[in-house]
Design an enzyme around this catalytic site. Structure first.
Site, PDB file in Angstrom:
ATOM      1  N   GLU A  68     -15.813   3.787   2.291  1.00  0.00           N
ATOM      2  CA  GLU A  68     -14.239   3.561   2.726  1.00  0.00           C
ATOM      3  C   GLU A  68     -14.240   5.038   1.623  1.00  0.00           C
ATOM      4  OE1 GLU A  68     -11.343   0.952  -0.159  1.00  0.00           O
ATOM      5  OE2 GLU A  68     -13.030   0.283   0.861  1.00  0.00           O
ATOM      6  N   GLU A  93     -15.494   8.075  -4.397  1.00  0.00           N
ATOM      7  CA  GLU A  93     -14.044   8.162  -5.193  1.00  0.00           C
ATOM      8  C   GLU A  93     -14.155   8.947  -6.578  1.00  0.00           C
ATOM      9  OE1 GLU A  93     -10.957   8.003  -7.233  1.00  0.00           O
ATOM     10  OE2 GLU A  93     -11.213   6.134  -5.597  1.00  0.00           O
ATOM     11  N   ASP A 120     -15.999  15.121  -4.558  1.00  0.00           N
ATOM     12  CA  ASP A 120     -15.004  14.658  -3.130  1.00  0.00           C
ATOM     13  C   ASP A 120     -15.156  14.375  -1.873  1.00  0.00           C
ATOM     14  OD1 ASP A 120     -12.657  16.037  -1.517  1.00  0.00           O
ATOM     15  OD2 ASP A 120     -14.044  17.421  -0.853  1.00  0.00           O
ATOM     16  N   ASP A 143      -2.539   8.934  -0.830  1.00  0.00           N
ATOM     17  CA  ASP A 143      -1.575   9.899  -1.594  1.00  0.00           C
ATOM     18  C   ASP A 143      -0.006   9.568  -0.295  1.00  0.00           C
ATOM     19  OD1 ASP A 143       0.702  10.933  -2.955  1.00  0.00           O
ATOM     20  OD2 ASP A 143      -0.463  11.914  -4.207  1.00  0.00           O
ATOM     21  N   LYS A 147       7.153  13.284   0.026  1.00  0.00           N
ATOM     22  CA  LYS A 147       8.261  14.486   0.110  1.00  0.00           C
ATOM     23  C   LYS A 147       7.917  15.272   1.505  1.00  0.00           C
ATOM     24  CE  LYS A 147       9.837  14.923  -4.711  1.00  0.00           C
ATOM     25  NZ  LYS A 147       9.900  15.847  -6.211  1.00  0.00           N
ATOM     26  N   ASP A 179       1.344   1.555   2.987  1.00  0.00           N
ATOM     27  CA  ASP A 179       2.230   0.733   2.357  1.00  0.00           C
ATOM     28  C   ASP A 179       3.840   1.626   1.980  1.00  0.00           C
ATOM     29  OD1 ASP A 179       1.824   2.651  -0.080  1.00  0.00           O
ATOM     30  OD2 ASP A 179       1.960   0.732  -1.382  1.00  0.00           O
ATOM     31  N   PHE A 218      -1.530  -5.907  -5.674  1.00  0.00           N
ATOM     32  CA  PHE A 218      -1.070  -5.070  -5.507  1.00  0.00           C
ATOM     33  C   PHE A 218      -0.074  -5.566  -4.342  1.00  0.00           C
ATOM     34  CE2 PHE A 218       0.607  -1.158  -3.398  1.00  0.00           C
ATOM     35  CZ  PHE A 218       1.980  -0.805  -4.490  1.00  0.00           C
ATOM     36  N   GLU A 219      -0.451  -5.843  -3.331  1.00  0.00           N
ATOM     37  CA  GLU A 219       0.530  -5.465  -1.831  1.00  0.00           C
ATOM     38  C   GLU A 219       0.758  -7.159  -0.942  1.00  0.00           C
ATOM     39  OE1 GLU A 219      -1.626  -5.858   3.050  1.00  0.00           O
ATOM     40  OE2 GLU A 219      -2.967  -5.439   1.051  1.00  0.00           O
TER      41      GLU A 219
END
Length: 238
Positions: A68, A93, A120, A143, A147, A179, A218-219
């Site tokens: 993951e 992470e 990374d 992320d 924009k 999402d 959150f979901e």
């Protein structure tokens, strides 16, 4: 554990190896997170090395391995590890408090099939994971860079899709979730053009949330508010 790098992309979305301090993502550790890092890193932490891991040595067994990218605070990754003891799990992470929180939860749950990197993800994938080594790669809620002028910063780009394909074994699956509907469309556009993959969706778009991906708090809140989540799964076929 302090030397991490950040991914950079050029205008075409090609990954550039650029090393710099990830100061913004270090964050402040709680006492519990710091204790978890100290207690559990020796058993569950993976220090970055440019040589490919021997997964049999790392886990002490031969088993399918799930990786993951960007596990956040790690709650769902620990839950998945506990629910599928027959699989090996590797999480990556860059946010140190997230790594600490994940290790704390993993220690409390008593899971033995989870290892984590504080590094990374691009560098780990390129150098530390052998080609054809993974049964599944997970990228959940990256992320969205919503924009339009920032879309080139999105991690799902043609070169990234090819990197993941190389690391998956034949029959392995790249599972994405977002999402942001616009990002799901971007993911589909990139993946539909990528060579060597097959979309596992019956209609060539998204799939229902599979049982192996836990529903986050959150979901669940988003569902109550009418927000969507899009799961996308592509199998490596060549």
């Amino acid at each position: 554990m302090s030397d991490v790098t950040t991914a950079e992309f050029n205008e075409e979305g090609k990954y550039l190896r650029k090393v710099r301090s990830f100061v913004l993502r270090e964050g402040r550790l709680t006492k519990g997170q710091a204790q978890a890092l100290e207690s559990h890193w020796p058993a569950m932490g993976l220090d970055y090395s440019p040589e490919a891991l021997n997964l049999t040595d790392v886990f002490g067994r031969d088993a399918d391995t799930v990786l993951e990218i960007g596990f956040g605070m790690g709650a769902s990754l620990v839950e998945m590890s506990a629910d599928a003891p027959e699989l090996n799990f590797i999480g990556i992470e860059v946010h140190k408090p997230g790594v600490g929180a994940c290790l704390a939860d993993a220690g409390e749950a008593g899971v033995t099939n989870l290892r984590v990197y504080h590094h990374d993800a691009m560098e780990v994938l390129e150098n530390s994971i052998a080609d054809g080594a993974l049964a599944r790669v997970q990228l959940f809620f990256p992320d969205p860079w919503h924009k339009k002028r920032h879309h080139k910063r999105r991690i799902v780009q043609p070169a990234f899709a090819e990197l993941i394909r190389r690391k998956l074994k034949i029959g392995g699956v790249f599972h994405m979730a977002t999402d942001w509907e616009n990002y799901s469309e971007h993911m589909l556009e990139v993946m539909n053009q990528a060579q060597g993959y097959k979309n596992l969706s019956a209609d060539g778009t998204v799939v229902p949330r599979p049982e192996h991906r836990p529903l986050t708090k959150f979901e669940a809140r988003g569902h109550r508010l009418g927000h969507g989540v899009w799961d996308i799964m592509f199998e490596r076929i060549a």
